[in-house]
Scaffold this motif. Structure first.
Motif, PDB file in Angstrom:
ATOM      1  N   LYS A   1      -2.722  -7.224  -6.182  1.00  0.00           N
ATOM      2  CA  LYS A   1      -3.788  -6.303  -6.593  1.00  0.00           C
ATOM      3  C   LYS A   1      -5.060  -7.144  -6.711  1.00  0.00           C
ATOM      4  O   LYS A   1      -5.173  -7.975  -7.608  1.00  0.00           O
ATOM      5  CB  LYS A   1      -3.435  -5.646  -7.930  1.00  0.00           C
ATOM      6  CG  LYS A   1      -2.249  -4.697  -7.849  1.00  0.00           C
ATOM      7  CD  LYS A   1      -1.966  -3.996  -9.171  1.00  0.00           C
ATOM      8  CE  LYS A   1      -1.318  -4.946 -10.149  1.00  0.00           C
ATOM      9  NZ  LYS A   1      -0.873  -4.230 -11.391  1.00  0.00           N
ATOM     10  N   ILE A   2      -6.010  -6.931  -5.790  1.00  0.00           N
ATOM     11  CA  ILE A   2      -7.180  -7.798  -5.698  1.00  0.00           C
ATOM     12  C   ILE A   2      -8.450  -7.007  -6.018  1.00  0.00           C
ATOM     13  O   ILE A   2      -8.851  -6.124  -5.248  1.00  0.00           O
ATOM     14  CB  ILE A   2      -7.303  -8.401  -4.289  1.00  0.00           C
ATOM     15  CG1 ILE A   2      -5.996  -9.118  -3.910  1.00  0.00           C
ATOM     16  CG2 ILE A   2      -8.484  -9.357  -4.217  1.00  0.00           C
ATOM     17  CD1 ILE A   2      -5.917  -9.544  -2.462  1.00  0.00           C
ATOM     18  N   PRO A   3      -9.091  -7.279  -7.159  1.00  0.00           N
ATOM     19  CA  PRO A   3     -10.367  -6.619  -7.461  1.00  0.00           C
ATOM     20  C   PRO A   3     -11.380  -6.940  -6.364  1.00  0.00           C
ATOM     21  O   PRO A   3     -11.453  -8.072  -5.877  1.00  0.00           O
ATOM     22  CB  PRO A   3     -10.785  -7.237  -8.800  1.00  0.00           C
ATOM     23  CG  PRO A   3      -9.504  -7.747  -9.401  1.00  0.00           C
ATOM     24  CD  PRO A   3      -8.670  -8.194  -8.235  1.00  0.00           C
TER      25      PRO A   3
ATOM     26  N   ASN B   1      -5.542  -4.672   3.149  1.00  0.00           N
ATOM     27  CA  ASN B   1      -4.363  -4.235   3.901  1.00  0.00           C
ATOM     28  C   ASN B   1      -4.681  -3.868   5.352  1.00  0.00           C
ATOM     29  O   ASN B   1      -3.783  -3.787   6.187  1.00  0.00           O
ATOM     30  CB  ASN B   1      -3.696  -3.047   3.200  1.00  0.00           C
ATOM     31  CG  ASN B   1      -2.931  -3.491   1.955  1.00  0.00           C
ATOM     32  OD1 ASN B   1      -2.510  -4.639   1.840  1.00  0.00           O
ATOM     33  ND2 ASN B   1      -2.755  -2.581   1.000  1.00  0.00           N
ATOM     34  N   ASN B   2      -5.962  -3.624   5.625  1.00  0.00           N
ATOM     35  CA  ASN B   2      -6.335  -3.332   7.021  1.00  0.00           C
ATOM     36  C   ASN B   2      -7.033  -4.517   7.692  1.00  0.00           C
ATOM     37  O   ASN B   2      -7.744  -4.360   8.687  1.00  0.00           O
ATOM     38  CB  ASN B   2      -7.207  -2.074   7.109  1.00  0.00           C
ATOM     39  CG  ASN B   2      -8.499  -2.202   6.326  1.00  0.00           C
ATOM     40  OD1 ASN B   2      -8.732  -3.213   5.674  1.00  0.00           O
ATOM     41  ND2 ASN B   2      -9.333  -1.173   6.389  1.00  0.00           N
ATOM     42  N   GLY B   3      -6.810  -5.717   7.127  1.00  0.00           N
ATOM     43  CA  GLY B   3      -7.231  -6.932   7.806  1.00  0.00           C
ATOM     44  C   GLY B   3      -8.662  -7.371   7.595  1.00  0.00           C
ATOM     45  O   GLY B   3      -9.152  -8.245   8.315  1.00  0.00           O
TER      46      GLY B   3
ATOM     47  N   LYS C   1      -2.430  -0.869  -7.634  1.00  0.00           N
ATOM     48  CA  LYS C   1      -1.303  -1.264  -6.801  1.00  0.00           C
ATOM     49  C   LYS C   1      -1.812  -2.251  -5.755  1.00  0.00           C
ATOM     50  O   LYS C   1      -3.024  -2.337  -5.495  1.00  0.00           O
ATOM     51  CB  LYS C   1      -0.662  -0.049  -6.133  1.00  0.00           C
ATOM     52  CG  LYS C   1      -1.584   0.747  -5.228  1.00  0.00           C
ATOM     53  CD  LYS C   1      -0.848   1.965  -4.662  1.00  0.00           C
ATOM     54  CE  LYS C   1      -1.778   2.786  -3.762  1.00  0.00           C
ATOM     55  NZ  LYS C   1      -1.080   3.972  -3.217  1.00  0.00           N
ATOM     56  N   PRO C   2      -0.913  -3.027  -5.153  1.00  0.00           N
ATOM     57  CA  PRO C   2      -1.364  -4.032  -4.177  1.00  0.00           C
ATOM     58  C   PRO C   2      -2.227  -3.424  -3.073  1.00  0.00           C
ATOM     59  O   PRO C   2      -1.844  -2.454  -2.435  1.00  0.00           O
ATOM     60  CB  PRO C   2      -0.044  -4.576  -3.607  1.00  0.00           C
ATOM     61  CG  PRO C   2       0.927  -4.400  -4.720  1.00  0.00           C
ATOM     62  CD  PRO C   2       0.544  -3.098  -5.372  1.00  0.00           C
ATOM     63  N   ASN C   3      -3.392  -4.004  -2.905  1.00  0.00           N
ATOM     64  CA  ASN C   3      -4.344  -3.499  -1.913  1.00  0.00           C
ATOM     65  C   ASN C   3      -4.699  -4.534  -0.858  1.00  0.00           C
ATOM     66  O   ASN C   3      -5.534  -4.289   0.009  1.00  0.00           O
ATOM     67  CB  ASN C   3      -5.637  -3.068  -2.621  1.00  0.00           C
ATOM     68  CG  ASN C   3      -6.343  -4.243  -3.280  1.00  0.00           C
ATOM     69  OD1 ASN C   3      -5.722  -4.989  -4.040  1.00  0.00           O
ATOM     70  ND2 ASN C   3      -7.619  -4.420  -3.002  1.00  0.00           N
ATOM     71  N   GLY C   4      -4.056  -5.710  -0.953  1.00  0.00           N
ATOM     72  CA  GLY C   4      -4.402  -6.756  -0.005  1.00  0.00           C
ATOM     73  C   GLY C   4      -3.435  -7.910  -0.089  1.00  0.00           C
ATOM     74  O   GLY C   4      -2.413  -7.858  -0.782  1.00  0.00           O
ATOM     75  N   ILE C   5      -3.767  -8.976   0.633  1.00  0.00           N
ATOM     76  CA  ILE C   5      -2.887 -10.139   0.690  1.00  0.00           C
ATOM     77  C   ILE C   5      -3.654 -11.425   0.413  1.00  0.00           C
ATOM     78  O   ILE C   5      -4.858 -11.518   0.663  1.00  0.00           O
ATOM     79  CB  ILE C   5      -2.180 -10.258   2.057  1.00  0.00           C
ATOM     80  CG1 ILE C   5      -3.209 -10.465   3.178  1.00  0.00           C
ATOM     81  CG2 ILE C   5      -1.316  -9.030   2.333  1.00  0.00           C
ATOM     82  CD1 ILE C   5      -2.572 -10.768   4.538  1.00  0.00           C
ATOM     83  N   LYS C   6      -2.922 -12.384  -0.139  1.00  0.00           N
ATOM     84  CA  LYS C   6      -3.403 -13.752  -0.251  1.00  0.00           C
ATOM     85  C   LYS C   6      -2.531 -14.602   0.664  1.00  0.00           C
ATOM     86  O   LYS C   6      -1.317 -14.411   0.725  1.00  0.00           O
ATOM     87  CB  LYS C   6      -3.313 -14.244  -1.694  1.00  0.00           C
ATOM     88  CG  LYS C   6      -4.230 -13.485  -2.648  1.00  0.00           C
ATOM     89  CD  LYS C   6      -4.133 -14.007  -4.075  1.00  0.00           C
ATOM     90  CE  LYS C   6      -5.078 -13.249  -4.998  1.00  0.00           C
ATOM     91  NZ  LYS C   6      -5.023 -13.745  -6.406  1.00  0.00           N
TER      92      LYS C   6
END
Length: 513
Positions: A386-388, A232-234, A402-407
């Motif tokens: 939600k990305i391990p 989430n912070n790039g 919870k969602p922690n990032g993006i695809k």
């Protein structure tokens, strides 16, 4: 000039890599150059655990990181998260149906027009000008299977998989073209695009089934690309200390994959001019449909697409239309109720916007020859997941709740607005004959294995009844159908031998006897 061209391809991840060559640990110079590259992009944390890895792990991580341009990843992430609005998008978008000149409907076209398209489409096949690209990257996870979705058995009496059904339809079109032209050994190359996790299983499945009767040299299995998962912070996420977290780049990755795999090169060598592309999960898809090929070729368009009629204003489907004067796809969620419910002034009993997208497309080869000219213009879309990943500070694996990032992914239809309306066409087809997607687990009651099976059996029953045959059943409603093998009939033709028969359903027609 050649160097500049290759640099562009590298930047877009459009270069091919040699397969089957064992990875080796990089030299210190190579490692320093790559580290510096990632440091300039603020992404050098991906090397945090590098010195603790084994030789093979170092080699694998290096090769993966080398395949990405971190600055490019930063750029597409920023654009996806904060897309710039064009001047016309900053105002209210103007939506209109495609012009009549760009559309046709199997539901109300003249029979002579349909026959003309069919005949010219088969002529294109007999001239060796038609190829098929299958988007088959998905796993059957929702169906309770870890196999590629194309391997799935929907429960037909014949127990055929989706791959087999589609392969047999290709075989039948080849035979129809041979019958019309008098030529022998006509072939339609089939290019099957997988994802990383499904490639080997797909290759094995085809090998185990002898490519379903198709010539092995006419079936090519290739792999779509991947992009790193982003926090989430790039920041690029690591799946393990030795592996970058990656995800397939979406069905829009098909365009880049045609280059990285050298599929386009193979098409060029074969003299291909017309390409049919579709998704694996539609059990009714008319693969290499001569009517569709002939329609698109007759209009001399670069892209054509099949649609089905939207069931009602509330059906959650993307719609193919013109947006600000360009062909486009607008999702149901992007439409207000008034627009979704608007009626067609020419046919008041129909919706004004009713052309439902089924991801079933035609491309001219000349258009695919220009991929390098427009690939960089296609947007990337954000899917929050939600990305391990590995905690960089603690070195521990984190499984977020919870969602922690993006695809990042691209959509195959993102290219539509790059065309003028004159180079785009749309064909409406009957849903009951051409669209039955497999999305959900058995028992769901919608777009599941049971509905897929029933749609094929219902179609077969209609075909038998259309030639005068009688279908009888003493069982439940779901046992009233007939499975007609594609090896016998592609679209209901050549079934006159059943005209005087009474068939006890459920039944399978595998050959003429």
């Amino acid at each position: 000039m050649a160097a500049t061209f290759n640099n562009l391809l590298d930047r877009l991840h459009l270069t091919s890599r040699e397969e089957g060559v064992p990875a080796t640990e990089p030299t210190q110079e190579e490692l320093k150059e790559l580290r510096d590259n990632y440091a300039k992009a603020g992404q050098d944390h991906v090397f945090t655990f590098y010195d603790d890895l084994s030789t093979s792990e170092k080699a694998e991580l290096f090769e993966r990181l080398k395949s990405f341009d971190p600055q490019y990843i930063n750029e597409i992430t920023e654009k996806a998260l904060h897309p710039a609005q064009s001047s016309h998008e900053s105002q209210e978008s103007k939506l209109e149906p495609l012009p009549d000149s760009a559309t046709a409907s199997i539901l109300d076209s003249k029979e002579e027009d349909i026959q003309s398209w069919y005949t010219s489409g088969l002529e294109c096949v007999s001239n060796g000008q038609v190829a098929v690209v299958l988007m088959a990257g998905g796993q059957g996870t929702r169906l309770g299977s870890s196999d590629p979705k194309g391997c799935f058995n929907i429960g037909l009496p014949s127990q055929k998989s989706l791959f087999q059904i589609q392969a047999e339809r290709i075989w039948k079109v080849q035979q129809l073209a041979e019958k019309q032209s008098g030529k022998k050994d006509i072939s339609i190359p089939w290019y099957v695009m997988t994802s990383g996790p499904t490639r080997r299983a797909t290759e094995q499945f085809f090998e185990e089934h002898n490519h379903f009767g198709l010539r092995k040299d006419n079936v090519s299995i290739f792999e779509q690309g991947v992009l790193p998962c982003i926090s989430n912070n790039g920041k690029i996420l690591l799946e393990t200390k030795a592996k970058v977290a990656v995800a397939p780049d979406g069905n829009g990755g098909i365009y880049q994959a045609l280059l990285t795999s050298n599929v386009r090169t193979d098409m060029r060598k074969r003299g291909i001019e017309h390409i049919h592309a579709y998704c694996v999960d539609n059990c009714l898809v008319k693969v290499a449909d001569p009517v569709f090929i002939g329609f698109a070729a007759s209009k001399d368009v670069d892209i054509a697409t099949k649609v089905v009629r939207k069931r009602n204003a509330k059906e959650s489907v993307g719609l193919i239309l013109q947006k600000n004067g360009k062909p486009d796809v607008v999702e149901y969620s992007e439409m207000d109720d008034a627009t979704a419910e608007a009626k067609d002034p020419k046919q008041p009993d129909l919706l004004k916007f009713r052309a439902a997208n089924i991801v079933n497309h035609y491309y001219s080869f000349r258009f695919l020859e220009s991929i390098e000219d427009w690939a960089h213009q296609l947007p990337h879309h954000v899917a929050r997941k939600k990305i391990p990943h590995v905690d960089i500070e603690k070195g521990e694996t984190v499984k977020p709740d919870k969602p922690n990032g993006i695809k990042l992914e691209q959509f195959v239809f993102d290219v539509f607005p790059l065309l003028s309306l004159e180079k785009f066409a749309c064909m409406e087809v009957k849903r009951e004959d051409e669209f039955s997607p497999l999305k959900n687990a058995k028992g769901t009651g919608e777009d599941d294995p049971d509905t897929s099976k029933q749609d094929i059996l219902n179609q077969g029953r209609r075909w038998v009844q259309n030639v005068g045959g009688i279908v009888e059943s003493e069982g439940a409603p779901e046992e009233t159908g007939v499975e007609v093998s594609p090896l016998v009939s592609y679209g209901g033709e050549s079934l006159e031998f059943l005209s005087t028969r009474t068939i006890k359903a459920p039944a399978v027609i595998e050959k003429e006897d």
